[in-house]
Design an enzyme around this catalytic site. Sequence first.
Site, PDB file in Angstrom:
ATOM      1  N   ALA A   1       0.835  -1.205   0.000  1.00 51.31           N
ATOM      2  CA  ALA A   1       0.000   0.000   0.000  1.00 51.31           C
ATOM      3  C   ALA A   1       0.871   1.257   0.000  1.00 51.31           C
ATOM      4  O   ALA A   1       0.544   2.242  -0.672  1.00 51.31           O
ATOM      5  CB  ALA A   1      -0.939   0.003   1.201  1.00 51.31           C
TER       6      ALA A   1
ATOM      7  N   GLY B   1       2.010   1.511  -3.500  1.00 55.74           N
ATOM      8  CA  GLY B   1       0.850   1.801  -4.335  1.00 55.74           C
ATOM      9  C   GLY B   1       0.355   3.223  -4.186  1.00 55.74           C
ATOM     10  O   GLY B   1      -0.130   3.824  -5.150  1.00 55.74           O
ATOM     11  N   ASP B   2       0.481   3.786  -2.994  1.00 58.78           N
ATOM     12  CA  ASP B   2       0.098   5.176  -2.773  1.00 58.78           C
ATOM     13  C   ASP B   2       0.906   6.095  -3.680  1.00 58.78           C
ATOM     14  O   ASP B   2       0.363   7.003  -4.317  1.00 58.78           O
ATOM     15  CB  ASP B   2       0.321   5.537  -1.303  1.00 58.78           C
ATOM     16  CG  ASP B   2       0.025   6.997  -1.006  1.00 58.78           C
ATOM     17  OD1 ASP B   2      -1.127   7.434  -1.206  1.00 58.78           O
ATOM     18  OD2 ASP B   2       0.957   7.710  -0.592  1.00 58.78           O
ATOM     19  N   ALA B   3       2.201   5.836  -3.780  1.00 60.01           N
ATOM     20  CA  ALA B   3       3.073   6.658  -4.636  1.00 60.01           C
ATOM     21  C   ALA B   3       2.745   6.451  -6.113  1.00 60.01           C
ATOM     22  O   ALA B   3       2.678   7.417  -6.881  1.00 60.01           O
ATOM     23  CB  ALA B   3       4.537   6.319  -4.365  1.00 60.01           C
TER      24      ALA B   3
ATOM     25  N   GLU C   1      -0.644   8.191  -6.843  1.00 58.37           N
ATOM     26  CA  GLU C   1      -0.555   9.649  -6.864  1.00 58.37           C
ATOM     27  C   GLU C   1       0.219  10.143  -8.076  1.00 58.37           C
ATOM     28  O   GLU C   1      -0.157  11.145  -8.696  1.00 58.37           O
ATOM     29  CB  GLU C   1       0.085  10.199  -5.590  1.00 58.37           C
ATOM     30  CG  GLU C   1       0.089  11.717  -5.599  1.00 58.37           C
ATOM     31  CD  GLU C   1       0.383  12.363  -4.264  1.00 58.37           C
ATOM     32  OE1 GLU C   1       0.705  13.560  -4.287  1.00 58.37           O
ATOM     33  OE2 GLU C   1       0.275  11.695  -3.215  1.00 58.37           O
TER      34      GLU C   1
END
Length: 152
Positions: free
Chosen positions: A40, A43-45, A48
Amino acid sequence: MKAEEDCLEISDTQAAQDLASPANFLPTAQLQTISPGALAYLGDAVYELYIRSQYLLPPKRLQSYHQRVVAQVRAESQAHHLRSLESLLTGEELEILRRGRNAASSRSKRVNPEIYQQATSLEALMGYLYLTNPQRLAYLLAQLKLDPTLEE
């Protein structure tokens, strides 16, 4: 001027494919040691960066870019995007979502815990696909319906 315009036109699929090209893939044995929380985090990076790339054209002020991106990377928007993608997901991808949802341990005071879990599970899926199947990641990112009021 026409040649410049042609160079500036980036399809959603091409932008997703460019984003989804990790330099190194991990062997399966190493991949299985990565926690859902770490997926996660990655995946956040990835998510975004994809969202940022979608709001670059037409050129805007930095504050405008920021407002548009923040609106799309909020947990509520991520949960909405997850729901829109669920019917397209494979069994393996649904399992990654389950693991990511269960990894959402720190609770946000700003959003409902269920929304936060959905957002974390989407981020885990993005991180997993970034490492394992960039073409699939590109396909799923290209399916996202970004808020048209933010694209003006």
